[in-house]
Design an enzyme around this catalytic site. Structure first.
Site, PDB file in Angstrom:
ATOM      1  N   HIS A   1       0.856  -1.188   0.000  1.00 19.38           N
ATOM      2  CA  HIS A   1       0.000   0.000   0.000  1.00 19.38           C
ATOM      3  C   HIS A   1       0.885   1.228   0.000  1.00 19.38           C
ATOM      4  O   HIS A   1       1.938   1.231   0.610  1.00 19.38           O
ATOM      5  CB  HIS A   1      -0.921   0.013   1.234  1.00 19.38           C
ATOM      6  CG  HIS A   1      -2.090   0.925   1.042  1.00 19.38           C
ATOM      7  ND1 HIS A   1      -2.027   2.270   1.294  1.00 19.38           N
ATOM      8  CD2 HIS A   1      -3.336   0.674   0.574  1.00 19.38           C
ATOM      9  CE1 HIS A   1      -3.198   2.805   1.004  1.00 19.38           C
ATOM     10  NE2 HIS A   1      -4.005   1.877   0.566  1.00 19.38           N
TER      11      HIS A   1
ATOM     12  N   ASP B   1      -8.085  -4.904  -0.120  1.00 14.93           N
ATOM     13  CA  ASP B   1      -8.594  -5.612  -1.293  1.00 14.93           C
ATOM     14  C   ASP B   1      -8.248  -7.086  -1.292  1.00 14.93           C
ATOM     15  O   ASP B   1      -8.826  -7.863  -2.051  1.00 14.93           O
ATOM     16  CB  ASP B   1      -8.051  -4.957  -2.568  1.00 14.93           C
ATOM     17  CG  ASP B   1      -8.767  -3.665  -2.854  1.00 14.93           C
ATOM     18  OD1 ASP B   1      -9.935  -3.555  -2.449  1.00 14.93           O
ATOM     19  OD2 ASP B   1      -8.169  -2.766  -3.463  1.00 14.93           O
TER      20      ASP B   1
HETATM   21  N1  CMC Z   1       4.087  -7.651  -5.155  1.00 15.50           N
HETATM   22  C1  CMC Z   1       5.425  -7.686  -5.319  1.00 15.50           C
HETATM   23  N2  CMC Z   1       6.241  -6.627  -5.133  1.00 15.50           N
HETATM   24  C2  CMC Z   1       5.683  -5.474  -4.766  1.00 15.50           C
HETATM   25  C3  CMC Z   1       4.304  -5.341  -4.572  1.00 15.50           C
HETATM   26  C4  CMC Z   1       3.493  -6.487  -4.777  1.00 15.50           C
HETATM   27  N3  CMC Z   1       2.174  -6.422  -4.608  1.00 15.50           N
HETATM   28  N4  CMC Z   1       4.014  -4.079  -4.207  1.00 15.50           N
HETATM   29  C5  CMC Z   1       5.165  -3.418  -4.173  1.00 15.50           C
HETATM   30  N5  CMC Z   1       6.198  -4.265  -4.507  1.00 15.50           N
HETATM   31  C6  CMC Z   1       7.615  -3.937  -4.519  1.00 15.50           C
HETATM   32  C7  CMC Z   1       7.991  -3.105  -5.744  1.00 15.50           C
HETATM   33  O1  CMC Z   1       8.381  -3.931  -6.825  1.00 15.50           O
HETATM   34  C8  CMC Z   1       9.102  -2.275  -5.192  1.00 15.50           C
HETATM   35  O2  CMC Z   1      10.261  -3.087  -5.117  1.00 15.50           O
HETATM   36  P1  CMC Z   1      11.745  -2.442  -5.353  1.00 15.50           P
HETATM   37  O3  CMC Z   1      11.906  -1.429  -4.253  1.00 15.50           O
HETATM   38  O4  CMC Z   1      12.670  -3.601  -5.264  1.00 15.50           O
HETATM   39  O5  CMC Z   1      11.687  -1.824  -6.718  1.00 15.50           O
HETATM   40  C9  CMC Z   1       8.694  -1.978  -3.761  1.00 15.50           C
HETATM   41  O6  CMC Z   1       7.859  -3.103  -3.388  1.00 15.50           O
HETATM   42  C10 CMC Z   1       7.912  -0.689  -3.573  1.00 15.50           C
HETATM   43  O7  CMC Z   1       6.811  -0.710  -4.492  1.00 15.50           O
HETATM   44  P2  CMC Z   1       6.188   0.571  -5.188  1.00 15.50           P
HETATM   45  O8  CMC Z   1       5.424   0.145  -6.385  1.00 15.50           O
HETATM   46  O9  CMC Z   1       7.245   1.603  -5.340  1.00 15.50           O
HETATM   47  O10 CMC Z   1       5.197   1.064  -4.035  1.00 15.50           O
HETATM   48  P3  CMC Z   1       4.034   2.095  -4.232  1.00 15.50           P
HETATM   49  O11 CMC Z   1       3.808   2.700  -2.920  1.00 15.50           O
HETATM   50  O12 CMC Z   1       4.330   2.992  -5.396  1.00 15.50           O
HETATM   51  O13 CMC Z   1       2.810   1.167  -4.707  1.00 15.50           O
HETATM   52  C11 CMC Z   1       0.926  -0.263  -4.635  1.00 15.50           C
HETATM   53  C12 CMC Z   1       1.792   0.744  -3.857  1.00 15.50           C
HETATM   54  C13 CMC Z   1      -0.356  -0.532  -3.857  1.00 15.50           C
HETATM   55  C14 CMC Z   1       0.535   0.323  -6.019  1.00 15.50           C
HETATM   56  C15 CMC Z   1       1.743  -1.552  -4.854  1.00 15.50           C
HETATM   57  O14 CMC Z   1       2.114  -2.103  -3.603  1.00 15.50           O
HETATM   58  C16 CMC Z   1       0.996  -2.595  -5.703  1.00 15.50           C
HETATM   59  O15 CMC Z   1       1.106  -2.566  -6.928  1.00 15.50           O
HETATM   60  N6  CMC Z   1       0.254  -3.537  -5.031  1.00 15.50           N
HETATM   61  C17 CMC Z   1      -0.584  -4.486  -5.764  1.00 15.50           C
HETATM   62  C18 CMC Z   1      -1.862  -3.810  -6.191  1.00 15.50           C
HETATM   63  C19 CMC Z   1      -2.821  -3.609  -5.050  1.00 15.50           C
HETATM   64  O16 CMC Z   1      -3.065  -4.509  -4.245  1.00 15.50           O
HETATM   65  N7  CMC Z   1      -3.418  -2.419  -5.005  1.00 15.50           N
HETATM   66  C20 CMC Z   1      -4.476  -2.100  -4.016  1.00 15.50           C
HETATM   67  C21 CMC Z   1      -4.102  -0.995  -3.114  1.00 15.50           C
HETATM   68  S1  CMC Z   1      -5.250  -0.909  -1.739  1.00 15.50           S
HETATM   69  C22 CMC Z   1      -6.682  -0.254  -2.404  1.00 15.50           C
HETATM   70  C23 CMC Z   1      -6.586   1.199  -2.636  1.00 15.50           C
HETATM   71  O17 CMC Z   1      -6.570   1.955  -1.637  1.00 15.50           O
HETATM   72  O18 CMC Z   1      -6.543   1.591  -3.818  1.00 15.50           O
END
Ligand code: CMC
Length: 428
Positions: free
Chosen positions: A307, A364
């Site tokens: 998240h 989710d």
């Molecule tokens: N599976 C594997 N790796 C992950 C995941 C995941 N679900 N989420 C983040 N990472 C890794 C990412 O690859 C990165 O690794 P590195 O630092 O080695 O490059 C690190 O963790 C940080 O990720 P980020 O994408 O920079 O983090 P963010 O804060 O930009 O993204 C997120 C947050 C929710 C978009 C992301 O965690 C994600 O894509 N999760 C899966 C989709 C999901 O479940 N979304 C629902 C969010 S809750 C409902 C809402 O409020 O919308």
């Protein structure tokens, strides 16, 4: 002494005031940055940017705190109802019995949609995703209520638009589903409460009696409360930025519905179930899929994990996990994908990759499991999220309007070509 921050550019120092929120959050007010220094800030994804001051929702990602207007999400989910929470978010205080009665009745009086909306619905093929249909029908209200386009609308006029939004949303949502399955639509039954009314419109078949299961209606009400607001996330910021141009409430919220649709935001609940089914079909080897999620050359991500703001736990996930257990037990549902979900969660919570990156199950991860147990099809999951988020979007749109905030217009750092001369096509 008032706090301030100092920025030094080319040896020259500039001071900026620090604004403090009611929970001690600090923000450096760089309102004059460009004017004073000639520079802008650069913050992809607005990870460190406060775009507004808001009195609606407080969230502390490290401590796993979520409060609507100062009330904890745990208490509201346990004791309140979705319409009461909607009133709280939109008007700032919990309603008295009289106020809630009026609010509920006003909503009941506006649940019908114009018959011509059915003509619009008929134009959509049954292959249309219900989110696209929902966003379109919601925006179509601008055509039926053109007075909503007036940026200087009276307080009473805005109230009517708010009531219409809340009243018609379940009708649009259920009709979007009926369109997808090719069934005739049902009209709202105003003898029922908000969630039961939606369930009947969604599931009742012509000439068949439909019995509301109170377990299902209660679970849905709780899910809507948990989704009702989440401060400046992608869809809410979209609502605010569209609303900042003085666009109508219907077009602003329709834009929010579209922003919510993406798989990284509200679309994640649908992706979670699709992922669990894929893993089940593949033999249920969770270790293999965890390894895929960790592999940087593999685009697969563990949906429902991670998240942007919650880095220790998502408080909504805690409540919803317990609700999922209760609902599955009460309805006697034995869902094999749930076992895969539990295994994934167990492995990921111990795996250094997920621990180091502070990736925990989010709301989710479990909401999809409950929706499935309630009989709601996968394509409708994000629609359910939109129904829940509606009062939050309304509250944020109303706050932006009342605070007379300026039009949203971010800056950029240009990285393209410098000025060059046009070359005629014959010489290229
Ligand atoms: N599976 C594997 N790796 C992950 C995941 C995941 N679900 N989420 C983040 N990472 C890794 C990412 O690859 C990165 O690794 P590195 O630092 O080695 O490059 C690190 O963790 C940080 O990720 P980020 O994408 O920079 O983090 P963010 O804060 O930009 O993204 C997120 C947050 C929710 C978009 C992301 O965690 C994600 O894509 N999760 C899966 C989709 C999901 O479940 N979304 C629902 C969010 S809750 C409902 C809402 O409020 O919308």
């Amino acid at each position: 002494m008032a706090k301030s921050a100092e920025i030094i550019i080319d040896g020259k120092s500039y001071k900026f005031p620090i604004v403090e929120g009611s929970e001690g959050e600090l923000g450096i007010d760089i309102g004059n940055l460009l004017e004073e220094t000639g520079a802008v800030t650069l913050d992809f994804g607005y990870k460190n940017t406060g775009a507004t001051k808001s009195a609606i929702t407080f969230l502390d990602g490290d401590k796993g705190i979520l409060r609507y207007r100062g009330y904890s999400i745990e208490e509201l989910a346990a004791k309140s109802s979705f319409l009461e929470v909607s009133y709280l978010l939109i008007f700032g205080e919990l309603p008295t019995q009289e106020q809630l009665k009026k609010f509920t009745n006003d909503i009941k009086n506006h649940t019908m949609v114009h018959e011509d909306i059915k003509k619009i619905l008929d134009g959509f093929p049954s292959t249309s995703h219900p989110m696209g249909v929902l966003a379109s029908l919601f925006c179509a209200q601008t055509a039926f209520y053109p007075e909503s386009l007036d940026p200087n609308r009276s307080v009473e006029g805005v109230y009517l638009s708010i009531i219409r939004s809340l009243a018609k949303m379940p009708t649009f949502a259920a009709w979007a589903y009926k369109n997808a399955v090719g069934h005739p639509v049902n009209y709202p039954d105003n003898t029922l409460d908000y969630c039961s009314r939606f369930l009947k419109m969604m599931f009742a078949l012509p000439a068949e009696h439909y019995e509301i299961d109170p377990v299902v209606a209660d679970a849905l009400d709780k899910l809507l409360i948990l989704h009702a607001d989440h401060e400046q996330n992608c869809s809410t910021s979209t609502v605010r930025i569209v609303g900042s141009s003085k666009a109508s409430i219907y077009s602003s919220i329709s834009a929010g519905i579209n922003a919510l649709w993406g798989p990284l935001h509200g679309g994640a609940n649908q992706e979670v179930i699709l992922m669990l089914e894929q893993i089940k079909k593949d033999g249920g080897d969770t270790d293999k899929w965890i390894a895929k999620a960790k592999d940087k050359n593999d685009p697969f991500r563990l949906m429902g994990f991670g998240h942007r703001v919650y880095k220790n736990f998502d408080p909504r996930a805690k409540i919803i996990k317990k609700a999922a257990d209760d609902v599955l037990a009460k309805l006697g549902v034995n869902d094999p994908t749930l076992e895969i979900a539990m295994k994934l969660e167990e492995v990921a919570l111990k795996d250094p990759y997920f621990v180091e990156r502070r990736l925990y199950p989010n709301v989710d991860f479990y909401s999809g499991i409950i929706y499935r147990a309630l009989g709601i099809p996968v394509d409708m999951f994000t629609v359910m999220f939109a129904m829940g988020r509606l009062p939050g979007w309304i509250a944020q749109w109303k706050e932006l309007r009342e605070n007379k905030e300026p039009i949203g217009r971010p800056r950029q750092i240009y990285t393209g070509k410098n000025l060059r001369e046009y070359v005629p096509i014959t010489k290229r």
